[in-house]
Design a protein around this motif. Structure first.
Motif, PDB file in Angstrom:
ATOM      1  N   LEU A 152      15.620 -46.570 127.333  1.00  0.00           N
ATOM      2  CA  LEU A 152      15.715 -47.983 126.969  1.00  0.00           C
ATOM      3  C   LEU A 152      16.910 -48.237 126.053  1.00  0.00           C
ATOM      4  CD1 LEU A 152      11.930 -48.620 126.276  1.00  0.00           C
ATOM      5  CD2 LEU A 152      13.248 -49.707 128.096  1.00  0.00           C
ATOM      6  N   LEU A 153      17.077 -47.385 125.051  1.00  0.00           N
ATOM      7  CA  LEU A 153      18.179 -47.546 124.104  1.00  0.00           C
ATOM      8  C   LEU A 153      19.525 -47.320 124.793  1.00  0.00           C
ATOM      9  CD1 LEU A 153      19.236 -47.963 121.240  1.00  0.00           C
ATOM     10  CD2 LEU A 153      18.823 -45.527 120.800  1.00  0.00           C
ATOM     11  N   ALA A 154      19.604 -46.292 125.629  1.00  0.00           N
ATOM     12  CA  ALA A 154      20.850 -45.994 126.329  1.00  0.00           C
ATOM     13  C   ALA A 154      21.250 -47.149 127.246  1.00  0.00           C
ATOM     14  CB  ALA A 154      20.714 -44.701 127.132  1.00  0.00           C
ATOM     15  N   LEU A 155      20.279 -47.730 127.946  1.00  0.00           N
ATOM     16  CA  LEU A 155      20.576 -48.857 128.829  1.00  0.00           C
ATOM     17  C   LEU A 155      21.034 -50.066 128.023  1.00  0.00           C
ATOM     18  CD1 LEU A 155      20.666 -50.276 131.549  1.00  0.00           C
ATOM     19  CD2 LEU A 155      18.204 -50.695 131.346  1.00  0.00           C
ATOM     20  N   ALA A 156      20.350 -50.366 126.917  1.00  0.00           N
ATOM     21  CA  ALA A 156      20.738 -51.505 126.081  1.00  0.00           C
ATOM     22  C   ALA A 156      22.167 -51.352 125.568  1.00  0.00           C
ATOM     23  CB  ALA A 156      19.771 -51.640 124.906  1.00  0.00           C
ATOM     24  N   GLU A 157      22.508 -50.165 125.079  1.00  0.00           N
ATOM     25  CA  GLU A 157      23.864 -49.931 124.560  1.00  0.00           C
ATOM     26  C   GLU A 157      24.896 -50.040 125.669  1.00  0.00           C
ATOM     27  OE1 GLU A 157      23.952 -47.359 120.677  1.00  0.00           O
ATOM     28  OE2 GLU A 157      23.065 -46.158 122.264  1.00  0.00           O
ATOM     29  N   ASN A 158      24.549 -49.542 126.863  1.00  0.00           N
ATOM     30  CA  ASN A 158      25.478 -49.632 127.987  1.00  0.00           C
ATOM     31  C   ASN A 158      25.723 -51.082 128.375  1.00  0.00           C
ATOM     32  OD1 ASN A 158      25.477 -49.842 131.279  1.00  0.00           O
ATOM     33  ND2 ASN A 158      26.876 -48.276 130.518  1.00  0.00           N
ATOM     34  N   LEU A 159      24.660 -51.866 128.450  1.00  0.00           N
ATOM     35  CA  LEU A 159      24.800 -53.281 128.829  1.00  0.00           C
ATOM     36  C   LEU A 159      25.666 -54.030 127.816  1.00  0.00           C
ATOM     37  CD1 LEU A 159      21.137 -54.072 129.962  1.00  0.00           C
ATOM     38  CD2 LEU A 159      23.153 -53.828 131.432  1.00  0.00           C
ATOM     39  N   LEU A 160      25.453 -53.761 126.542  1.00  0.00           N
ATOM     40  CA  LEU A 160      26.220 -54.458 125.507  1.00  0.00           C
ATOM     41  C   LEU A 160      27.685 -54.061 125.506  1.00  0.00           C
ATOM     42  CD1 LEU A 160      23.635 -54.330 122.591  1.00  0.00           C
ATOM     43  CD2 LEU A 160      24.378 -56.366 123.834  1.00  0.00           C
ATOM     44  N   SER A 161      27.960 -52.819 125.928  1.00  0.00           N
ATOM     45  CA  SER A 161      29.351 -52.350 125.930  1.00  0.00           C
ATOM     46  C   SER A 161      30.118 -52.789 127.177  1.00  0.00           C
ATOM     47  CB  SER A 161      29.396 -50.817 125.824  1.00  0.00           C
ATOM     48  OG  SER A 161      28.869 -50.217 126.995  1.00  0.00           O
ATOM     49  N   ILE A 211      11.773 -50.168 119.681  1.00  0.00           N
ATOM     50  CA  ILE A 211      11.087 -50.216 118.378  1.00  0.00           C
ATOM     51  C   ILE A 211       9.581 -50.122 118.564  1.00  0.00           C
ATOM     52  CG2 ILE A 211      10.650 -51.667 116.354  1.00  0.00           C
ATOM     53  CD1 ILE A 211      13.509 -52.846 116.857  1.00  0.00           C
ATOM     54  N   HIS A 212       9.073 -50.804 119.591  1.00  0.00           N
ATOM     55  CA  HIS A 212       7.626 -50.784 119.856  1.00  0.00           C
ATOM     56  C   HIS A 212       7.168 -49.414 120.350  1.00  0.00           C
ATOM     57  CE1 HIS A 212       3.674 -52.296 120.944  1.00  0.00           C
ATOM     58  NE2 HIS A 212       3.811 -51.741 122.138  1.00  0.00           N
ATOM     59  N   ALA A 213       8.017 -48.771 121.183  1.00  0.00           N
ATOM     60  CA  ALA A 213       7.639 -47.486 121.786  1.00  0.00           C
ATOM     61  C   ALA A 213       7.738 -46.327 120.805  1.00  0.00           C
ATOM     62  CB  ALA A 213       8.506 -47.209 123.007  1.00  0.00           C
ATOM     63  N   SER A 214       8.667 -46.422 119.847  1.00  0.00           N
ATOM     64  CA  SER A 214       8.895 -45.296 118.947  1.00  0.00           C
ATOM     65  C   SER A 214       9.143 -45.775 117.517  1.00  0.00           C
ATOM     66  CB  SER A 214      10.091 -44.472 119.459  1.00  0.00           C
ATOM     67  OG  SER A 214      10.276 -43.301 118.704  1.00  0.00           O
ATOM     68  N   SER A 258      11.274 -44.070 114.284  1.00  0.00           N
ATOM     69  CA  SER A 258      12.158 -42.995 114.752  1.00  0.00           C
ATOM     70  C   SER A 258      13.621 -43.365 114.529  1.00  0.00           C
ATOM     71  CB  SER A 258      11.923 -42.731 116.234  1.00  0.00           C
ATOM     72  OG  SER A 258      12.354 -43.858 116.999  1.00  0.00           O
ATOM     73  N   LYS A 259      14.509 -42.388 114.706  1.00  0.00           N
ATOM     74  CA  LYS A 259      15.946 -42.660 114.611  1.00  0.00           C
ATOM     75  C   LYS A 259      16.393 -43.631 115.691  1.00  0.00           C
ATOM     76  CE  LYS A 259      17.389 -38.378 112.345  1.00  0.00           C
ATOM     77  NZ  LYS A 259      18.240 -37.161 112.427  1.00  0.00           N
ATOM     78  N   MET A 260      15.742 -43.536 116.864  1.00  0.00           N
ATOM     79  CA  MET A 260      16.065 -44.465 117.947  1.00  0.00           C
ATOM     80  C   MET A 260      15.695 -45.891 117.558  1.00  0.00           C
ATOM     81  SD  MET A 260      14.854 -42.197 121.198  1.00  0.00           S
ATOM     82  CE  MET A 260      13.394 -41.633 120.314  1.00  0.00           C
ATOM     83  N   ALA A 261      14.538 -46.045 116.913  1.00  0.00           N
ATOM     84  CA  ALA A 261      14.111 -47.367 116.468  1.00  0.00           C
ATOM     85  C   ALA A 261      15.066 -47.913 115.401  1.00  0.00           C
ATOM     86  CB  ALA A 261      12.694 -47.303 115.926  1.00  0.00           C
TER      87      ALA A 261
END
Length: 360
Positions: free
Chosen positions: A205-214, A233-236, A239-242
């Motif tokens: 989820l995080l990787a896709l979000a960052e890719n879309l924004l870039s 944020i809800h899933a983890s 965490s560092k990802m959150a």
């Protein structure tokens, strides 16, 4: 005592064609040692532990139950986070079974996590040679290469994993992440597939979000990325990802917040209201407000939507996202002046402070 897993095979009946020509003749010096080594490696390629002996021209192949038990203990230790124990077990097994795929995979992963990347790459490369159709071996190798800044090699390994397992979430997210780093056009498609394969995987989820924004700038894509980041944020939570997702959400919100020139009058007004609320409160009470608003902010506040409100208990009422941010900012400045809160409204706060001091 013979066990059910023990096999007895006459050497004359054993297919020796897989051995090098120099060792296909039973009369060749060193034939028996080479044959035993060959059989152990054959079993090792399937993750099995075997003992091989030869008596009266008969092969005796038995399962090494002790090694199997140790391997299971090592896996259990790693799964429970006891890495030192798991590592020690697999290092002992590696000395006995240097071609066993379970040993190579787990020890390679441990070395990779410990940043012993040359060792990790050596073991994981050996694993892919022994078992080239094992997609997770290629994924682990890709990660080790990536950590070692060998991005091209990482990309090749990850693409191999996807070819072997086109629907595997780990292969897809690893290949997509690496493709993003290389600005490859298929990165977003890989990551979209990774999210479809595992809709609650925070890494994908995080990787896709960052890719879309870039790769996109339109508002609809930013809204999609924001939704993905909230899922992270809800899933983890915690965490560092959150934390990374929260940081990106703040950046998105702040960018939109600052689209108009000059100071934001709503923010000035909210900061002034907060200063007035805190006037009769103790330091401890203000700290409680700071904690509640900061905790609320971790799940992402929509500071640009005046129609959405959030409930606060420390100062009862419903507040807009921007109001909550302003309350948090003022509260933190009261108990820890100068501390960065991740959303810069310093100018609005100072303007509100001037107005507050004039009133006082």
């Amino acid at each position: 005592m013979q066990t059910p897993s023990t096999a007895f095979i006459k050497i004359a009946d054993y297919d020796l064609s897989a051995l090098p020509k120099d060792y296909q003749d039973p009369n060749t010096e060193g034939f028996e040692d080479y044959l035993k080594k060959h059989i152990i490696e054959e079993y090792s390629a399937d993750g099995l532990f075997s003992k091989v002996s030869i008596e009266q021209d008969t092969l005796i192949i038995a399962e090494d139950l002790e090694a199997k038990t140790k391997s299971e203990e090592g896996l259990d230790a790693l799964q429970r986070g006891i890495y030192s124990k798991g590592k020690a077990i697999f290092e002992d097994l590696y000395a006995q079974y240097p071609a066993n795929v379970i040993v190579l995979y787990n020890l390679g992963m441990v070395y990779s996590d410990e940043d012993k990347l040359s060792k990790a790459i050596e073991l994981l490369s050996k694993l892919t040679q022994i078992k080239p159709d094992y997609p997770h071996a290629w994924v682990a190798l890709a990660v080790a290469y990536m950590r070692n800044n060998q991005v091209i090699e990482a990309d090749q390994a990850a693409q191999t994993a996807v070819k072997l397992a086109p629907n595997d979430q780990y292969a897809l997210r690893t290949a997509g992440y690496i493709a993003s780093k290389l600005n490859e056009p298929d990165a977003s498609a890989l990551l979209e597939n990774a999210v479809r394969a595992a809709p609650k995987d925070p890494i994908a989820l995080l990787a896709l979000a960052e890719n879309l924004l870039s790769t996109h700038e339109d508002e609809a894509i930013k809204n999609r990325a924001s939704a993905l980041l909230k899922q992270v944020i809800h899933a983890s939570p915690g965490s560092k990802m959150a934390e990374r997702a929260e940081e990106i959400l703040r950046d998105i919100a702040y960018e939109k917040f600052r689209q108009t020139e000059g100071l934001n009058q709503n923010a000035i007004d909210y900061c002034l209201q907060a200063l007035e609320k805190f006037k009769g409160m103790s330091h401890q009470e203000i700290a409680g407000v700071a904690l509640e608003t900061a905790t609320l902010g971790q799940s992402g506040l929509d500071v640009n939507n005046p129609d959405k409100t959030y409930l606060l208990r420390s100062i009862p009422g419903n507040y807009t996202g921007l109001n909550v941010v302003c309350i948090m900012y003022v509260a933190i400045q009261q108990i820890a002046p100068g501390q960065d809160v991740g959303f810069d409204i310093k100018a609005e706060y100072e303007e509100a402070l001037k107005a507050f001091n004039k009133k006082s």
